[in-house]
Design a protein around this motif. Structure first.
Motif, PDB file in Angstrom:
ATOM      1  N   ALA A   1      31.405   2.187  -6.936  1.00 58.70           N
ATOM      2  CA  ALA A   1      30.526   3.167  -7.593  1.00 58.70           C
ATOM      3  C   ALA A   1      29.229   2.514  -8.059  1.00 58.70           C
ATOM      4  N   GLY A   2      28.112   2.980  -7.528  1.00 61.70           N
ATOM      5  CA  GLY A   2      26.806   2.490  -7.943  1.00 61.70           C
ATOM      6  C   GLY A   2      26.372   1.181  -7.328  1.00 61.70           C
ATOM      7  N   SER A   3      27.178   0.582  -6.457  1.00 61.26           N
ATOM      8  CA  SER A   3      26.814  -0.687  -5.822  1.00 61.26           C
ATOM      9  C   SER A   3      26.723  -0.511  -4.310  1.00 61.26           C
ATOM     10  N   TYR A   4      25.626  -0.990  -3.743  1.00 61.89           N
ATOM     11  CA  TYR A   4      25.379  -0.882  -2.322  1.00 61.89           C
ATOM     12  C   TYR A   4      24.983  -2.258  -1.794  1.00 61.89           C
ATOM     13  N   SER A   5      25.312  -2.517  -0.541  1.00 61.67           N
ATOM     14  CA  SER A   5      24.869  -3.758   0.074  1.00 61.67           C
ATOM     15  C   SER A   5      24.696  -3.542   1.566  1.00 61.67           C
ATOM     16  N   GLY A   6      23.887  -4.389   2.153  1.00 62.73           N
ATOM     17  CA  GLY A   6      23.625  -4.304   3.580  1.00 62.73           C
ATOM     18  C   GLY A   6      22.345  -5.033   3.915  1.00 62.73           C
ATOM     19  N   THR A   7      21.567  -4.418   4.822  1.00 65.16           N
ATOM     20  CA  THR A   7      20.327  -5.037   5.260  1.00 65.16           C
ATOM     21  C   THR A   7      19.173  -4.056   5.082  1.00 65.16           C
TER      22      THR A   7
ATOM     23  N   ILE B   1      20.294  -7.188   1.317  1.00 63.73           N
ATOM     24  CA  ILE B   1      19.932  -6.471   0.089  1.00 63.73           C
ATOM     25  C   ILE B   1      21.183  -6.009  -0.636  1.00 63.73           C
ATOM     26  N   THR B   2      21.113  -6.050  -1.958  1.00 58.11           N
ATOM     27  CA  THR B   2      22.126  -5.420  -2.804  1.00 58.11           C
ATOM     28  C   THR B   2      21.384  -4.524  -3.786  1.00 58.11           C
ATOM     29  N   VAL B   3      21.975  -3.380  -4.061  1.00 56.01           N
ATOM     30  CA  VAL B   3      21.382  -2.409  -4.970  1.00 56.01           C
ATOM     31  C   VAL B   3      22.463  -1.971  -5.943  1.00 56.01           C
TER      32      VAL B   3
ATOM     33  N   LYS C   1       0.833  -1.192   0.000  1.00 62.84           N
ATOM     34  CA  LYS C   1       0.000   0.000   0.000  1.00 62.84           C
ATOM     35  C   LYS C   1       0.870   1.244   0.000  1.00 62.84           C
ATOM     36  N   THR C   2       0.291   2.336  -0.433  1.00 61.99           N
ATOM     37  CA  THR C   2       0.973   3.612  -0.418  1.00 61.99           C
ATOM     38  C   THR C   2       1.361   3.938   1.023  1.00 61.99           C
ATOM     39  N   GLY C   3       2.581   4.418   1.194  1.00 64.13           N
ATOM     40  CA  GLY C   3       3.069   4.765   2.522  1.00 64.13           C
ATOM     41  C   GLY C   3       3.903   3.686   3.174  1.00 64.13           C
ATOM     42  N   ASP C   4       3.815   2.438   2.700  1.00 59.03           N
ATOM     43  CA  ASP C   4       4.685   1.387   3.237  1.00 59.03           C
ATOM     44  C   ASP C   4       6.128   1.813   3.053  1.00 59.03           C
ATOM     45  N   ARG C   5       6.977   1.470   4.004  1.00 55.64           N
ATOM     46  CA  ARG C   5       8.362   1.943   3.992  1.00 55.64           C
ATOM     47  C   ARG C   5       9.320   0.778   4.235  1.00 55.64           C
ATOM     48  N   LEU C   6      10.429   0.793   3.523  1.00 54.49           N
ATOM     49  CA  LEU C   6      11.531  -0.137   3.735  1.00 54.49           C
ATOM     50  C   LEU C   6      12.702   0.687   4.261  1.00 54.49           C
ATOM     51  N   ILE C   7      13.261   0.283   5.375  1.00 51.41           N
ATOM     52  CA  ILE C   7      14.360   1.016   6.004  1.00 51.41           C
ATOM     53  C   ILE C   7      15.655   0.260   5.719  1.00 51.41           C
ATOM     54  N   MET C   8      16.565   0.919   5.006  1.00 45.48           N
ATOM     55  CA  MET C   8      17.795   0.254   4.574  1.00 45.48           C
ATOM     56  C   MET C   8      19.027   0.786   5.301  1.00 45.48           C
ATOM     57  N   ASP C   9      19.857  -0.130   5.709  1.00 45.15           N
ATOM     58  CA  ASP C   9      21.158   0.192   6.292  1.00 45.15           C
ATOM     59  C   ASP C   9      22.181  -0.385   5.313  1.00 45.15           C
ATOM     60  N   ILE C  10      22.546   0.419   4.319  1.00 42.98           N
ATOM     61  CA  ILE C  10      23.415  -0.055   3.245  1.00 42.98           C
ATOM     62  C   ILE C  10      24.655   0.817   3.151  1.00 42.98           C
ATOM     63  N   LYS C  11      25.690   0.214   2.622  1.00 39.57           N
ATOM     64  CA  LYS C  11      26.944   0.927   2.407  1.00 39.57           C
ATOM     65  C   LYS C  11      27.357   0.735   0.951  1.00 39.57           C
ATOM     66  N   GLN C  12      28.006   1.746   0.414  1.00 35.31           N
ATOM     67  CA  GLN C  12      28.481   1.664  -0.957  1.00 35.31           C
ATOM     68  C   GLN C  12      29.762   0.832  -0.973  1.00 35.31           C
ATOM     69  N   SER C  13      29.788  -0.201  -1.825  1.00 39.03           N
ATOM     70  CA  SER C  13      30.974  -1.043  -1.937  1.00 39.03           C
ATOM     71  C   SER C  13      31.849  -0.621  -3.107  1.00 39.03           C
TER      72      SER C  13
ATOM     73  N   ASN D   1      19.939   5.956 -14.895  1.00 36.84           N
ATOM     74  CA  ASN D   1      18.521   5.972 -14.571  1.00 36.84           C
ATOM     75  C   ASN D   1      17.933   4.581 -14.385  1.00 36.84           C
ATOM     76  N   SER D   2      18.792   3.585 -14.236  1.00 36.08           N
ATOM     77  CA  SER D   2      18.351   2.206 -14.006  1.00 36.08           C
ATOM     78  C   SER D   2      18.876   1.722 -12.664  1.00 36.08           C
ATOM     79  N   MET D   3      18.074   0.924 -11.996  1.00 33.70           N
ATOM     80  CA  MET D   3      18.475   0.359 -10.720  1.00 33.70           C
ATOM     81  C   MET D   3      17.975  -1.075 -10.652  1.00 33.70           C
ATOM     82  N   THR D   4      18.789  -1.931 -10.050  1.00 32.88           N
ATOM     83  CA  THR D   4      18.389  -3.304  -9.786  1.00 32.88           C
ATOM     84  C   THR D   4      18.541  -3.549  -8.300  1.00 32.88           C
ATOM     85  N   THR D   5      17.516  -4.129  -7.698  1.00 30.16           N
ATOM     86  CA  THR D   5      17.581  -4.483  -6.290  1.00 30.16           C
ATOM     87  C   THR D   5      17.446  -5.998  -6.175  1.00 30.16           C
ATOM     88  N   LYS D   6      18.147  -6.559  -5.213  1.00 32.08           N
ATOM     89  CA  LYS D   6      18.052  -7.995  -4.961  1.00 32.08           C
ATOM     90  C   LYS D   6      17.974  -8.183  -3.456  1.00 32.08           C
TER      91      LYS D   6
END
Length: 125
Positions: A77-83, A95-97, A63-75, A102-107
């Protein structure tokens, strides 16, 4: 077990302490590749939050307003990982981002990394 898009975003996705300039790559408005959701990724406290700004009518469990709180660090350029923590479902994910222009992939992964799901995103104005 179905992993929600917000859990994967897992936006992100993604906050680094003091919010570095590189974290801005992930900040902004994003549309999910399947067309079912839009999120805004922005600093929230000392972390990064991905908040649903639009959900396609009839999309279950989101639903609108749902939130995901990420604690990620950049490993690199353009790559992040954490929880990521999904307070609506009381679940945590690894999670990895990856942001490329203008493109993003999340896993996001649960159950000690045994169940993972990737989602593509496009930056929107």
């Amino acid at each position: 077990m179905k992993v929600s898009a917000l859990a994967i975003l897992s936006a992100l996705s993604p906050m680094l302490v003091g919010l570095s300039a590189t974290a801005a790559e992930i900040d902004g408005n994003w549309a999910r590749g399947d067309g079912n959701a839009k999120v805004v990724i922005a600093p929230c406290g000392g972390k990064i939050c991905a908040t649903n700004t639009w959900i396609k009518p009839g999309t279950p469990k989101e639903k609108t307003g749902d939130r995901l709180i990420m604690d990620i660090k950049q490993s690199e350029a353009g790559s992040y990982s954490g929880t990521a923590f999904d307070p609506q479902r009381d679940k945590s994910y690894k999670i990895t981002v990856t942001v490329d222009g203008n493109s993003m992939t999340t896993k996001g992964c649960i159950i000690a990394g045994l169940l993972c799901k990737g989602i593509s995103w496009t930056r929107i104005n």
